[in-house]
Design a protein around this motif. Structure first.
Motif, PDB file in Angstrom:
ATOM      1  N   LYS A 164       0.802  -1.216   0.000  1.00 22.32           N
ATOM      2  CA  LYS A 164       0.000   0.000   0.000  1.00 22.32           C
ATOM      3  C   LYS A 164       0.842   1.277   0.000  1.00 22.32           C
ATOM      4  N   ILE A 165       2.161   1.116   0.032  1.00 26.49           N
ATOM      5  CA  ILE A 165       3.074   2.256  -0.078  1.00 26.49           C
ATOM      6  C   ILE A 165       2.984   2.840  -1.487  1.00 26.49           C
ATOM      7  N   LYS A 166       3.121   4.146  -1.611  1.00 27.98           N
ATOM      8  CA  LYS A 166       3.019   4.818  -2.909  1.00 27.98           C
ATOM      9  C   LYS A 166       4.373   5.191  -3.517  1.00 27.98           C
ATOM     10  N   ASN A 167       5.394   5.360  -2.658  1.00 29.19           N
ATOM     11  CA  ASN A 167       6.718   5.794  -3.126  1.00 29.19           C
ATOM     12  C   ASN A 167       7.781   4.799  -2.682  1.00 29.19           C
ATOM     13  N   PHE A 168       8.680   4.478  -3.600  1.00 25.19           N
ATOM     14  CA  PHE A 168       9.692   3.468  -3.328  1.00 25.19           C
ATOM     15  C   PHE A 168      11.089   3.981  -3.673  1.00 25.19           C
ATOM     16  N   HIS A 169      12.061   3.368  -3.035  1.00 26.47           N
ATOM     17  CA  HIS A 169      13.466   3.726  -3.227  1.00 26.47           C
ATOM     18  C   HIS A 169      14.223   2.414  -3.409  1.00 26.47           C
ATOM     19  N   LEU A 170      14.628   2.127  -4.648  1.00 25.10           N
ATOM     20  CA  LEU A 170      15.157   0.807  -4.980  1.00 25.10           C
ATOM     21  C   LEU A 170      16.586   0.882  -5.519  1.00 25.10           C
ATOM     22  N   PRO A 171      17.416  -0.123  -5.218  1.00 31.99           N
ATOM     23  CA  PRO A 171      18.782  -0.170  -5.758  1.00 31.99           C
ATOM     24  C   PRO A 171      18.762  -0.343  -7.273  1.00 31.99           C
ATOM     25  N   PHE A 172      19.751   0.237  -7.910  1.00 33.65           N
ATOM     26  CA  PHE A 172      19.873   0.123  -9.366  1.00 33.65           C
ATOM     27  C   PHE A 172      21.340  -0.039  -9.767  1.00 33.65           C
ATOM     28  N   ALA A 173      22.154   0.989  -9.523  1.00 35.33           N
ATOM     29  CA  ALA A 173      23.550   0.965  -9.983  1.00 35.33           C
ATOM     30  C   ALA A 173      24.332  -0.212  -9.411  1.00 35.33           C
ATOM     31  N   SER A 174      24.092  -0.565  -8.148  1.00 31.57           N
ATOM     32  CA  SER A 174      24.871  -1.621  -7.502  1.00 31.57           C
ATOM     33  C   SER A 174      24.549  -3.010  -8.037  1.00 31.57           C
ATOM     34  N   LEU A 175      23.470  -3.129  -8.826  1.00 28.87           N
ATOM     35  CA  LEU A 175      23.123  -4.422  -9.405  1.00 28.87           C
ATOM     36  C   LEU A 175      23.956  -4.748 -10.642  1.00 28.87           C
TER      37      LEU A 175
END
Length: 373
Positions: A266-277
């Motif tokens: 139900k969260i609307k905003n997310f902060h996800l890893p990208f560069a480190s992948l």
């Protein structure tokens, strides 16, 4: 007759947010250790913390184009158990037998063992909340700020064995209420954003590849959301990562399992890893996010916390433009993970972290120019 001046077009900027944690100075790290061992009074520790927050804020103020600041979480012994009376977590040897608390193993390098809730600590209640040092930040800056809190799923890990007279169900009810209070107190303090840390989401897949544990963790996130207003939920950004401690990670679980599960919450905003992948997975990661986004907004970590070299603004801008091409919109810009989630990490420096933050803002500016904003 006067000519009406042409209306100026509104200029758009790319949204940015910091993760939260920054390296503590060697002095503060020593102070935390002394306090934990009973060799330093709380008043003395608080003086050092005040000075550290002032330094963090001063460094943020120097970065042109950085829209939002934090305390750097230097006031917390760590991001994970700050809510305890003494939440200090020591570095432990990896893969040790006989541990009592839930333990996060960092790729065979070291381990972090969480405290176990005791009967005398029930009914469960936070000893410290995320807003505790916000007044100090506001003393040194008028800029918009982000407060940080821990996710209920992480808090749930301290209930290890059944406690006589205090069931797991009672505990879960109390922890949800306390996490709701944590978020509300941060918003009441004036926070423009509240970052909720759920790094355990990726570790859950390592513990239980079926996804059952992760699903139950998302259920706790939703239970908190049910007690927040729509306006309050819009201020919360849920962050997960693959660990950051002494330049190691706790795993690289399959983001294809983790990201869709979180985006269903139900969260609307997310902060996800990208560069480190890794560069080779960028397009795959973006497709996974796009396919599961459902109208949510994401900040992506275009700066890697595990890369010791400071990325160039040009490289960061390239990643932002690539993301826009695949997602169909411009995501928010950030780092993949906190730079020092635990107070006793001597492998990074605050100067290095701020170089990373500075190049993040410069990369966002360059991308905005390239995208015609």
């Amino acid at each position: 007759m006067f000519n009406t001046p042409p209306k100026k077009e509104k200029t758009m900027t790319i949204k940015q947010t910091p993760v939260g944690s920054l390296p503590r100075s060697p002095e503060l790290q020593s102070a935390y250790a002394a306090f934990d061992e009973g060799n330093l009074k709380k008043a003395e520790l608080d003086k050092i913390i005040d000075s550290e927050i002032k330094d963090v804020v001063t460094n943020y103020e120097k970065i042109d184009g950085n829209p939002i600041i934090t305390t750097g979480e230097v006031e917390k012994p760590n991001f994970l158990t700050y809510f305890l009376e003494k939440g200090f977590i020591k570095l432990g040897k990896p893969n040790q037998e006989g541990r009592k608390g839930f333990t996060i193993e960092f790729e065979g390098h070291h381990a972090r063992e969480m405290a176990v809730l005791q009967k005398e600590q029930t009914p469960f209640k936070f000893a410290h909340y995320g807003d505790e040092w916000i007044s100090t930040l506001k003393k040194y800056s008028n800029k918009p700020f982000k407060a940080t809190v821990i996710a209920p799923s992480a808090v749930s890990l301290i209930y290890k064995d059944e406690i006589d007279g205090y069931s797991k169900e009672q505990f879960v009810n109390d922890l949800v209420n306390e996490c709701v209070t944590d978020v509300k107190k941060c918003i009441a303090s004036g926070a423009a954003e509240v970052g909720m840390d759920m790094t355990e989401a990726t570790y859950a897949i390592k513990v239980d590849p079926t996804g059952g544990v992760l699903k139950s963790m998302v259920g706790l996130i939703d239970a908190v959301c049910e007690k927040l207003s729509p306006e309050e939920i819009n201020k919360v950004t849920l962050h997960t990562c693959f660990g950051a401690d002494n330049f190691t990670n706790h795993n690289y679980s399959n983001f294809q399992d983790v990201y869709p599960a979180l985006l269903k919450s139900k969260i609307k905003n997310f902060h996800l890893p990208f560069a480190s992948l890794g560069e080779g997975k960028f397009e795959e990661v973006l497709k996974c996010i796009k396919d599961n986004l459902n109208g949510k907004f994401v900040y992506l970590g275009f700066v890697s916390h595990l890369a010791k070299d400071v990325e160039t603004p040009k490289r960061i801008a390239e990643r932002i433009v690539l993301a826009k091409e695949h997602l169909g919109f411009i995501p928010g810009v950030s780092e993949c993970c906190g730079y020092s989630p635990f107070c006793n990490d001597l492998t990074t420096t605050r100067e290095w972290a701020f170089e990373k933050i500075k190049t993040r803002t410069e990369g966002a500016k360059l991308a905005a120019q390239q995208l015609g904003l």
